[in-house]
Motif scaffolding. Structure first.
Motif, short mmCIF file in Angstrom:
data_model
loop_
_atom_site.label_atom_id
_atom_site.label_comp_id
_atom_site.label_asym_id
_atom_site.label_seq_id
_atom_site.Cartn_x
_atom_site.Cartn_y
_atom_site.Cartn_z
N ASP A 119 38.24 -77.91 -14.08
CA ASP A 119 38.75 -79.72 -15.14
C ASP A 119 39.11 -80.83 -13.60
N GLU A 120 39.61 -80.57 -12.46
CA GLU A 120 39.21 -81.54 -11.58
C GLU A 120 40.64 -81.50 -11.71
N GLY A 121 41.53 -81.13 -11.21
CA GLY A 121 42.51 -80.94 -11.54
C GLY A 121 43.73 -82.00 -12.09
N GLU A 122 43.19 -81.84 -13.43
CA GLU A 122 43.78 -82.50 -14.99
C GLU A 122 43.04 -82.10 -15.89
N PRO A 123 44.75 -80.99 -15.80
CA PRO A 123 44.39 -79.56 -17.01
C PRO A 123 44.83 -80.70 -18.10
N ARG A 124 43.75 -79.81 -18.80
CA ARG A 124 42.91 -80.05 -20.63
C ARG A 124 43.01 -78.91 -21.21
N GLY A 125 43.58 -79.44 -22.50
CA GLY A 125 43.42 -77.95 -23.71
C GLY A 125 44.38 -76.96 -22.97
N GLU A 126 44.30 -75.44 -23.34
CA GLU A 126 44.48 -74.49 -23.13
C GLU A 126 43.96 -73.89 -21.42
N VAL A 127 45.15 -73.83 -20.48
CA VAL A 127 44.31 -73.47 -19.04
C VAL A 127 43.52 -71.58 -19.25
N PHE A 128 42.59 -72.18 -19.07
CA PHE A 128 41.69 -70.87 -18.99
C PHE A 128 41.36 -69.87 -17.77
N VAL A 129 40.90 -68.86 -17.54
CA VAL A 129 40.38 -68.53 -15.94
C VAL A 129 39.52 -67.60 -15.65
N MET A 130 38.34 -67.64 -15.94
CA MET A 130 37.57 -66.55 -15.49
C MET A 130 36.83 -65.89 -14.20
N GLU A 131 37.34 -64.87 -14.10
CA GLU A 131 37.33 -64.48 -13.15
C GLU A 131 36.57 -62.67 -12.85
N ARG A 183 37.03 -66.86 -9.19
CA ARG A 183 37.63 -66.88 -10.57
C ARG A 183 36.79 -68.55 -10.14
N PHE A 184 37.24 -69.51 -11.21
CA PHE A 184 38.30 -71.29 -12.02
C PHE A 184 38.48 -70.76 -13.04
N ARG A 185 39.39 -72.00 -12.75
CA ARG A 185 39.93 -72.55 -13.78
C ARG A 185 39.58 -73.80 -14.65
N SER A 186 39.63 -73.32 -15.39
CA SER A 186 39.03 -74.73 -16.81
C SER A 186 39.62 -74.70 -17.93
N PHE A 187 39.27 -75.29 -19.21
CA PHE A 187 39.96 -75.17 -20.59
C PHE A 187 38.72 -74.66 -21.31
N ASP A 251 24.84 -59.16 -27.28
CA ASP A 251 26.51 -58.52 -27.83
C ASP A 251 26.43 -58.17 -26.30
N GLY A 252 27.43 -58.25 -25.25
CA GLY A 252 27.84 -57.67 -24.35
C GLY A 252 28.12 -58.97 -23.50
N LEU A 253 27.96 -59.90 -24.64
CA LEU A 253 28.00 -61.78 -23.53
C LEU A 253 29.33 -61.98 -24.85
N ILE A 254 29.73 -61.69 -24.78
CA ILE A 254 31.30 -62.38 -25.74
C ILE A 254 32.35 -61.34 -24.51
N VAL A 255 33.09 -62.61 -24.32
CA VAL A 255 34.29 -62.37 -23.66
C VAL A 255 35.31 -61.96 -23.94
N GLU A 256 36.26 -60.69 -23.30
CA GLU A 256 37.69 -60.97 -24.71
C GLU A 256 38.78 -61.60 -23.34
N LEU A 257 39.29 -62.33 -24.30
CA LEU A 257 40.30 -62.74 -23.76
C LEU A 257 42.13 -62.65 -23.90
N GLU A 258 41.88 -62.47 -22.28
CA GLU A 258 44.32 -62.05 -22.25
C GLU A 258 44.72 -63.65 -22.36
N THR A 276 45.56 -68.11 -20.51
CA THR A 276 44.47 -67.24 -20.79
C THR A 276 43.72 -67.53 -20.10
N ARG A 277 42.89 -65.83 -19.79
CA ARG A 277 42.06 -65.05 -18.67
C ARG A 277 41.01 -64.29 -19.64
N SER A 278 39.94 -64.20 -18.38
CA SER A 278 38.27 -63.44 -18.98
C SER A 278 38.48 -63.06 -17.88
N ARG A 279 38.29 -61.95 -17.92
CA ARG A 279 37.57 -61.02 -16.57
C ARG A 279 36.46 -60.26 -17.32
#
Ligand code: DHB
Ligand code: FE
Length: 304
Positions: A119-131, A183-187, A251-258, A276-279
């Protein structure tokens, strides 16, 4: 010139030759022309229909949307299914499943170490991290693996293709750290739809089909000695998750959201509230040759 029957004409088209040419190109062209002659004849295609179709192809090429049509008509997934079949035959199994690249990858995204903000430092939408980690088939971390990640904006548009977006917006290359972590942050991106009023949408309207893809994030993971992985993950809960116009969900490519993950430890990504995070770990097979680890022909295609 003598009169020709349809079969005589086809024979001539397929056998004319003054030089060796490229045998594979000759064989494939012969096959496709033969099949098209047959389709035109059996489906009683009129001259108007034929030239309307050729005009559409011409406009399709000019619009740069050929890759949208190939995905929507199943060719991209077909190539993946064939690659899976070849792997099964060769006894190669395991690792993160491949999924289509799609037509919207752009090489050369900004590189960062270990983590990135899409998001290049400009928050947008629901904060999401995938790691997660990049691992080999033995479960060993792959230090320094390069992960390209790209996804759509709030309107379902990709930078370099959708008007008004910055270069490489929502595209990054993240280098996994010494323990294979990234890890990365996006929405959370929304789903994608083919562009309206385009050669692609014309065809899908004529077919009575929708042109929607469920929400997804693309990845290209590269590491020395390992087989390059092109894949996507899907975000659960999307209406189109089982009805992807590009047939690419697996199958196997649908992530879980915490949801509501505590922000401690995520300060460097600008996070100070629950998010919100997904591992997700990327598991790569060993490359069986140099080109599997460093796919030169493929990169030449996307950087052309
Ligand atoms: C198409 C778009 C995508 O975002 C994708 O991942 C695959 C295909 C398309 O428009 O064909
Ligand atoms: Fe996509």
């Amino acid at each position: 010139m003598t009169e020709l029957t349809k079969n005589q004409l086809l024979e001539l088209v397929n056998t004319k030759q003054v030089a060796a040419g490229n045998p594979r190109a000759r064989a494939l062209t012969q096959r496709i022309v033969t099949d098209l002659f047959k389709a035109i004849d059996e489906m009683d295609v009129s001259a108007d229909e034929f030239w309307t179709a050729m005009n559409w192809l011409e406009r399709l090429g000019k619009s740069g949307q050929i890759g949208l049509i190939t995905a929507g008509l199943g060719f991209d997934r077909l190539l993946d299914i064939r690659a899976d079949e070849a792997d099964a035959k060769a006894g190669r199994a395991g690792g993160t499943p491949r999924a289509i690249e799609g037509p919207l990858f752009v090489a050369g995204a900004p590189l960062s170490q270990g983590e990135a903000r899409l998001d290049e430092g400009e928050p947008r939408g629901e904060v999401f991290v995938m790691e997660g980690r990049v691992l080999d088939l033995d479960g060993q971390p792959v230090a320094g693996a390069l992960i390209d990640v790209w996804h759509a904006n709030e309107q379902g548009g990709y930078s370099h293709f959708f008007p008004g977006m910055k270069p490489y917006e929502l595209r990054r290359q993240v280098q996994a750290d010494a323990t294979g972590h990234y890890r990365f942050r996006s929405f959370l991106p929304p789903g994608y739809a083919i562009p309206p009023n385009s050669p692609t949408s014309e065809l899908f309207e004529a077919l009575g089909r929708h042109g929607n893809r469920p929400a997804h994030i693309h990845f290209l993971v590269v590491a020395p000695g390992l087989r390059t992985l092109t894949t996507q993950v899907n975000i659960p809960g999307d209406t189109y998750i089982d009805d992807d116009f590009a047939f690419a969900t697996r199958d196997g490519l649908i992530v879980e959201l915490e949801h509501g993950v505590a922000p401690a430890g995520y300060e460097s990504l600008g996070i100070d509230a629950p998010f919100t995070r997904s591992r997700f770990d990327f598991v790569l097979q060993k490359a069986s040759n140099d080109s599997e680890a460093s796919p030169a022909a493929r990169m030449a295609r996307v950087t052309a």
